[in-house]
Design a protein around this motif. Structure first.
Motif, PDB file in Angstrom:
ATOM      1  N   ASP A 365       0.811  -1.219   0.000  1.00 58.19           N
ATOM      2  CA  ASP A 365       0.000   0.000   0.000  1.00 58.19           C
ATOM      3  C   ASP A 365       0.845   1.270   0.000  1.00 58.19           C
ATOM      4  OD1 ASP A 365       1.043  -0.394   2.479  1.00 58.19           O
ATOM      5  OD2 ASP A 365      -0.845  -0.096   3.584  1.00 58.19           O
ATOM      6  N   GLN A 366       2.177   1.155   0.020  1.00 57.85           N
ATOM      7  CA  GLN A 366       3.061   2.311  -0.056  1.00 57.85           C
ATOM      8  C   GLN A 366       4.091   2.116  -1.169  1.00 57.85           C
ATOM      9  OE1 GLN A 366       4.700   2.717   3.885  1.00 57.85           O
ATOM     10  NE2 GLN A 366       2.868   3.736   4.673  1.00 57.85           N
ATOM     11  N   LEU A 367       3.606   1.687  -2.304  1.00 61.00           N
ATOM     12  CA  LEU A 367       4.491   1.353  -3.425  1.00 61.00           C
ATOM     13  C   LEU A 367       5.113   2.623  -4.005  1.00 61.00           C
ATOM     14  CD1 LEU A 367       5.050  -1.467  -4.619  1.00 61.00           C
ATOM     15  CD2 LEU A 367       3.536  -0.858  -6.513  1.00 61.00           C
ATOM     16  N   PRO A 368       6.443   2.674  -4.154  1.00 59.20           N
ATOM     17  CA  PRO A 368       7.088   3.852  -4.750  1.00 59.20           C
ATOM     18  C   PRO A 368       6.991   3.827  -6.278  1.00 59.20           C
ATOM     19  CG  PRO A 368       8.738   2.241  -4.162  1.00 59.20           C
ATOM     20  CD  PRO A 368       7.425   1.673  -3.706  1.00 59.20           C
ATOM     21  N   GLU A 369       7.608   4.828  -6.925  1.00 60.92           N
ATOM     22  CA  GLU A 369       7.662   4.887  -8.379  1.00 60.92           C
ATOM     23  C   GLU A 369       8.456   3.686  -8.919  1.00 60.92           C
ATOM     24  OE1 GLU A 369       7.295   5.698 -12.198  1.00 60.92           O
ATOM     25  OE2 GLU A 369       6.289   6.889 -10.648  1.00 60.92           O
ATOM     26  N   LEU A 370       7.903   3.024  -9.961  1.00 59.15           N
ATOM     27  CA  LEU A 370       8.515   1.794 -10.470  1.00 59.15           C
ATOM     28  C   LEU A 370       9.370   2.003 -11.714  1.00 59.15           C
ATOM     29  CD1 LEU A 370       5.420  -0.612 -10.181  1.00 59.15           C
ATOM     30  CD2 LEU A 370       7.174  -0.138  -8.458  1.00 59.15           C
ATOM     31  N   SER A 371       9.394   3.205 -12.277  1.00 60.68           N
ATOM     32  CA  SER A 371      10.010   3.409 -13.589  1.00 60.68           C
ATOM     33  C   SER A 371      11.504   3.116 -13.606  1.00 60.68           C
ATOM     34  CB  SER A 371       9.761   4.835 -14.075  1.00 60.68           C
ATOM     35  OG  SER A 371      10.305   5.774 -13.151  1.00 60.68           O
ATOM     36  N   ASP A 372      12.212   3.335 -12.453  1.00 60.62           N
ATOM     37  CA  ASP A 372      13.658   3.118 -12.455  1.00 60.62           C
ATOM     38  C   ASP A 372      14.054   1.775 -11.859  1.00 60.62           C
ATOM     39  OD1 ASP A 372      12.881   3.729  -9.905  1.00 60.62           O
ATOM     40  OD2 ASP A 372      14.637   4.958  -9.445  1.00 60.62           O
ATOM     41  N   LEU A 373      13.066   0.884 -11.639  1.00 56.19           N
ATOM     42  CA  LEU A 373      13.352  -0.437 -11.079  1.00 56.19           C
ATOM     43  C   LEU A 373      13.585  -1.458 -12.187  1.00 56.19           C
ATOM     44  CD1 LEU A 373      10.653  -0.687  -8.253  1.00 56.19           C
ATOM     45  CD2 LEU A 373      13.063  -0.035  -8.014  1.00 56.19           C
ATOM     46  N   GLU A 396       4.682  -4.572 -18.796  1.00 57.75           N
ATOM     47  CA  GLU A 396       4.595  -4.332 -20.239  1.00 57.75           C
ATOM     48  C   GLU A 396       5.804  -3.581 -20.776  1.00 57.75           C
ATOM     49  OE1 GLU A 396       0.879  -2.336 -20.464  1.00 57.75           O
ATOM     50  OE2 GLU A 396      -0.310  -4.198 -20.552  1.00 57.75           O
ATOM     51  N   ARG A 397       6.469  -2.814 -19.922  1.00 56.97           N
ATOM     52  CA  ARG A 397       7.647  -2.050 -20.342  1.00 56.97           C
ATOM     53  C   ARG A 397       8.949  -2.814 -20.147  1.00 56.97           C
ATOM     54  NH1 ARG A 397       5.527   3.563 -17.490  1.00 56.97           N
ATOM     55  NH2 ARG A 397       3.898   4.012 -19.026  1.00 56.97           N
ATOM     56  N   GLY A 398       8.860  -4.101 -19.834  1.00 57.99           N
ATOM     57  CA  GLY A 398      10.059  -4.933 -19.769  1.00 57.99           C
ATOM     58  C   GLY A 398      10.495  -5.333 -18.391  1.00 57.99           C
ATOM     59  N   GLY A 399       9.752  -4.976 -17.344  1.00 57.65           N
ATOM     60  CA  GLY A 399      10.136  -5.337 -15.993  1.00 57.65           C
ATOM     61  C   GLY A 399       9.887  -6.798 -15.678  1.00 57.65           C
ATOM     62  N   GLN A 400      10.494  -7.252 -14.597  1.00 56.15           N
ATOM     63  CA  GLN A 400      10.324  -8.620 -14.125  1.00 56.15           C
ATOM     64  C   GLN A 400       9.637  -8.568 -12.759  1.00 56.15           C
ATOM     65  OE1 GLN A 400      11.879 -11.717 -15.627  1.00 56.15           O
ATOM     66  NE2 GLN A 400      11.852 -10.378 -17.401  1.00 56.15           N
ATOM     67  N   VAL A 401       8.589  -9.388 -12.583  1.00 57.07           N
ATOM     68  CA  VAL A 401       7.874  -9.461 -11.310  1.00 57.07           C
ATOM     69  C   VAL A 401       7.837 -10.922 -10.882  1.00 57.07           C
ATOM     70  CG1 VAL A 401       5.732  -9.029 -10.067  1.00 57.07           C
ATOM     71  CG2 VAL A 401       6.458  -7.450 -11.871  1.00 57.07           C
ATOM     72  N   LYS A 485       4.445 -16.237 -17.104  1.00 58.05           N
ATOM     73  CA  LYS A 485       3.523 -15.629 -18.054  1.00 58.05           C
ATOM     74  C   LYS A 485       4.184 -14.392 -18.650  1.00 58.05           C
ATOM     75  CE  LYS A 485      -1.204 -14.020 -18.738  1.00 58.05           C
ATOM     76  NZ  LYS A 485      -2.570 -13.965 -18.175  1.00 58.05           N
ATOM     77  N   ILE A 486       4.214 -14.327 -19.984  1.00 56.32           N
ATOM     78  CA  ILE A 486       4.786 -13.175 -20.675  1.00 56.32           C
ATOM     79  C   ILE A 486       3.732 -12.073 -20.725  1.00 56.32           C
ATOM     80  CG2 ILE A 486       5.895 -12.358 -22.773  1.00 56.32           C
ATOM     81  CD1 ILE A 486       7.481 -14.486 -21.262  1.00 56.32           C
ATOM     82  N   VAL A 487       4.105 -10.880 -20.296  1.00 55.75           N
ATOM     83  CA  VAL A 487       3.203  -9.726 -20.305  1.00 55.75           C
ATOM     84  C   VAL A 487       3.930  -8.586 -21.009  1.00 55.75           C
ATOM     85  CG1 VAL A 487       1.796  -8.155 -18.938  1.00 55.75           C
ATOM     86  CG2 VAL A 487       2.215 -10.486 -18.117  1.00 55.75           C
ATOM     87  N   GLY A 488       3.548  -8.298 -22.248  1.00 62.49           N
ATOM     88  CA  GLY A 488       4.240  -7.267 -23.003  1.00 62.49           C
ATOM     89  C   GLY A 488       5.692  -7.636 -23.203  1.00 62.49           C
ATOM     90  N   ALA A 489       6.590  -6.715 -22.843  1.00 59.57           N
ATOM     91  CA  ALA A 489       8.025  -6.981 -22.949  1.00 59.57           C
ATOM     92  C   ALA A 489       8.600  -7.589 -21.680  1.00 59.57           C
ATOM     93  CB  ALA A 489       8.760  -5.679 -23.278  1.00 59.57           C
ATOM     94  N   GLY A 490       7.768  -7.759 -20.643  1.00 66.07           N
ATOM     95  CA  GLY A 490       8.250  -8.281 -19.372  1.00 66.07           C
ATOM     96  C   GLY A 490       7.754  -9.679 -19.080  1.00 66.07           C
ATOM     97  N   THR A 491       8.109 -10.178 -17.893  1.00 66.97           N
ATOM     98  CA  THR A 491       7.766 -11.544 -17.505  1.00 66.97           C
ATOM     99  C   THR A 491       7.260 -11.557 -16.074  1.00 66.97           C
ATOM    100  OG1 THR A 491       9.553 -12.348 -18.923  1.00 66.97           O
ATOM    101  CG2 THR A 491       8.577 -13.920 -17.393  1.00 66.97           C
ATOM    102  N   LEU A 492       6.181 -12.297 -15.873  1.00 61.44           N
ATOM    103  CA  LEU A 492       5.602 -12.510 -14.548  1.00 61.44           C
ATOM    104  C   LEU A 492       5.912 -13.941 -14.121  1.00 61.44           C
ATOM    105  CD1 LEU A 492       1.997 -11.537 -13.470  1.00 61.44           C
ATOM    106  CD2 LEU A 492       2.877 -13.804 -12.998  1.00 61.44           C
ATOM    107  N   TRP A 493       6.460 -14.092 -12.905  1.00 63.92           N
ATOM    108  CA  TRP A 493       6.802 -15.407 -12.373  1.00 63.92           C
ATOM    109  C   TRP A 493       5.979 -15.662 -11.106  1.00 63.92           C
ATOM    110  CZ3 TRP A 493      10.346 -18.101 -15.263  1.00 63.92           C
ATOM    111  CH2 TRP A 493      11.136 -17.349 -16.141  1.00 63.92           C
TER     112      TRP A 493
END
Length: 655
Positions: A365-373, A396-401, A485-493
């Protein structure tokens, strides 16, 4: 057999003229019985059969001579590519494959498949002087008039490129062109039948088939596959170029595109900012992934280079380019409540001694900006609401979760994925990880072939994921441990347990460390995509200029060539598309399926001479046959010689 002038086959009717004349001459004579002739008829009855046979042979020679003349006038051509033709077309649309794979050469052959194909086409098209020729090349996709077959190999639009091909789209463009053309047309497709360029699974094929079969005059499609066994060939590719302090870590892949299986040692040349480094690699299978660490010049923020192999069966895949920029810190975020899981995930995502890596811990509930992660490690209930939208955009922008099984109750879902209820193993028993993908995913073997000791993993508590995702690892009872699961340019594990010793021993570094570090490296690559791209992507502007000095003699447009180009953000490395290194050809059955409903034929050209024609004209042989038939007819018409003993009168003698 194919006739270049099929209208001349009407001359075949002239072969009936000698027969008609013969029948008319028979009706001119009337038979009158005369008693004195009976003796003469009886005397010549024995030779009548021979005379009739002679007359029939003369009649046959005359008829066949006229038929040979008619066939010669129709200009027949025999050859596998032409097959059973239906006459010379008014328009020929040549679809030319200019992809990088066409630069491979068949074994013991001094030319590439593209060069061989152009030689074949030049020889075939010169016999179609009355047909208009239009070419659609796979690089530009534009239709271009061909003024003369002899200039085919001199056109810029037939030169070698580093592009891919999409035949579903190309044949659709050919159908669109024929929609506005008149007269009878044919489509000639020149290709190496590389399956990756035909995209058999593409839904566009249904539209393409409909466009071809619903034309007012559906064309005949002739496919020339420049076949033959491949020469020995190895391809190299840059997977990543990651700066780590004063060093550059190059992720490389070497693929053997031929069928050879024996171990091979290859010299490797690395050119970096004007300096040349040499090394060697050993490859024992068909594919090898490795990393090379190269020292960077001091205080150099931007740079570029290339890595190359010795020349072989395809010069287009012997080099791969890379570029780098200023060092960028790799940041990860651990979303979890305070406890063992948060501690172990923080250590594994940014361990001591890994320069440039850092990790922070936060609540959902206090998630910071994710763009530079680079990576999110999530050991909490699945994100919902605005948080879910932020995480989805990050993916979708290439991040990994990486989602770990959350403690407590969580019945929510995210991107159609959710967790099953928590399970506890039977008393004094554990769930053991027994199956996992060794060549793919977060538990894959290392580059030197060393396996991750995932079989040491034991779990007391677990929550298995459910939903539309690929399973890469399973417990010993067959339930899912790791899903992707592939989501856009990124991957969900999704990982089915927690690095908490009340749940499992996943907190041990031997499994958790490689799992987390591979996710971090994959996530950091999203910041490298601005420096590394493929030919045909939108990252390269049409006006970009090439700045590398790799020796080449390319004549194609720069936008179709690999290299290092100048961009607004610094050097940009552009390489051939990944699918051009994929081995495997489309088989005839697969081709028939893609072109189902069209009039098509396949000719696999595996001849050993580049000057061989696609078809062989035989009208000269027919003219020779006509002359021989006329000569035979003349010989049969010669009068029969009377023996001298019968012509000389016998002297009279007195009784």
């Amino acid at each position: 057999m194919f006739f270049l002038s099929p209208t001349m086959l009407w001359v075949l009717l002239a072969a009936a003229i000698p027969i008609i004349v013969h029948l008319l001459n028979r009706r001119r004579h009337r038979t009158v019985k005369w008693a004195a002739m009976q003796f003469l008829l009886k005397a010549s009855r024995e030779s009548r059969g021979k005379k009739r046979l002679r007359h029939l042979l003369i009649l046959t020679c005359r008829a066949l001579a006229l038929a040979a003349l008619a066939f010669a006038a129709a200009q027949p051509v025999v050859g596998g590519f032409f097959g059973l033709g239906a006459g010379k077309p008014d328009l020929i649309v040549v679809v030319l494959d200019r992809s990088a794979s066409m630069e491979s050469s068949p074994a013991n052959f001094g030319h590439s498949r593209r060069e061989i194909a152009l030689m074949r086409l030049k020889g075939a098209l010169k016999d179609f002087s009355g047909s208009r020729v239009v070419m659609i090349d796979s690089a530009s996709g534009q239709a271009q008039e061909v003024p003369s077959p002899q200039v085919l190999d001199e056109l810029t639009s037939t030169a070698a490129t580093d592009t891919r091909a999409d035949f579903a789209k190309l044949l659709g463009q050919a159908a669109d062109y024929l929609l506005h053309a008149s007269g009878k047309a044919e489509i000639w497709v020149v290709t190496d039948l590389q399956a990756a360029n035909w995209h058999p699974e593409d839904a566009l094929w249904e539209t393409t088939r409909a466009a071809l079969t619903t034309l007012p005059q559906p064309p005949r499609i002739r496919i020339l596959s420049v076949a033959g066994k491949d020469s020995a060939n190895q391809a190299i590719r840059t997977l990543s170029a990651r700066r780590a302090g004063d060093t550059l870590v190059l992720g490389l892949e070497v693929v053997r595109t031929d069928e050879a299986t024996q171990p091979l040692t290859l010299p490797l040349s690395i050119q970096l900012d004007g300096a040349t480094l040499t090394d060697s690699i050993a490859i024992s299978g068909q594919r090898l992934q490795l990393e090379k660490t190269v020292p960077l010049p001091p205080e150099r923020e931007n740079g570029f280079g290339w890595i190359s192999l010795p020349g072989d069966g395809n010069p287009r895949d012997n080099v791969s380019y890379f570029a780098y920029g200023p060092a960028r810190p790799v940041k990860s975020l651990v979303v979890a409540t305070t406890g063992e899981a948060a501690t172990y995930l923080g250590l594994a995502s940014a361990p001591d001694g890994f320069a440039g890596q850092s990790a922070a811990v936060s609540s959902a509930d206090q998630l910071p900006e994710l763009s530079d992660l680079s990576t999110l490690f999530w050991a909490a209930p699945l994100p919902q609401g605005e948080t879910a939208r932020d995480v989805q955009q990050f993916l979708e922008r290439g991040g990994q979760v990486v989602f770990f099984a959350p403690p407590g109750d969580d019945s929510s879902s995210f991107l159609d994925l959710s967790w099953n209820p928590t399970e506890t193993s039977p008393p004094e028993q554990y769930w053991i990880l027994s199956q996992w993908e060794r060549g793919d995913g977060l538990l894959r073997d290392s580059l030197d072939g060393s396996p991750v000791p995932a079989d040491r993993l034991r779990a007391i508590l677990r929550r298995t994921p459910t939903g539309d995702a690929s399973v890469l690892a399973r417990w010993d009872d067959g339930e899912t441990f790791l899903a992707r699961k592939i989501v856009g340019a990124g991957t969900l594990w999704m990982v089915a347990t927690l690095p908490d010793y009340q749940w499992s021993n996943l907190g041990d570094a031997d499994v958790l460390l490689p799992l987390c570090q591979r996710a971090v490296v994959a996530g950091s690559k999203r910041f490298e995509t601005g420096r590394l791209t493929e030919v045909g992507t939108s990252l390269l502007s049409p006006s970009a200029s090439r700045i590398d000095d790799y020796p080449h003699r390319d004549t194609a447009e720069p936008r179709f060539l690999a290299g290092v180009y100048r961009s607004e953000d610094g050097p940009l490395a552009v390489n051939r598309p990944t699918e051009e290194d994929l081995v495997g050809a489309l088989d005839p059955a697969g081709l028939d399926l893609l072109l189902d409903g069209t009039d098509h034929s396949l000719f696999e050209d595996n001849r050993t001479s580049a000057s061989d024609a696609l078809g062989r004209p035989i009208w000269q042989a027919l003219l020779v046959a006509m002359l021989l038939l006329l000569l035979s007819e003349a010989l049969l018409c010669l009068p029969k010689r009377t023996p001298a003993t019968l012509a000389t009168p016998r002297p009279l003698t007195r009784a």
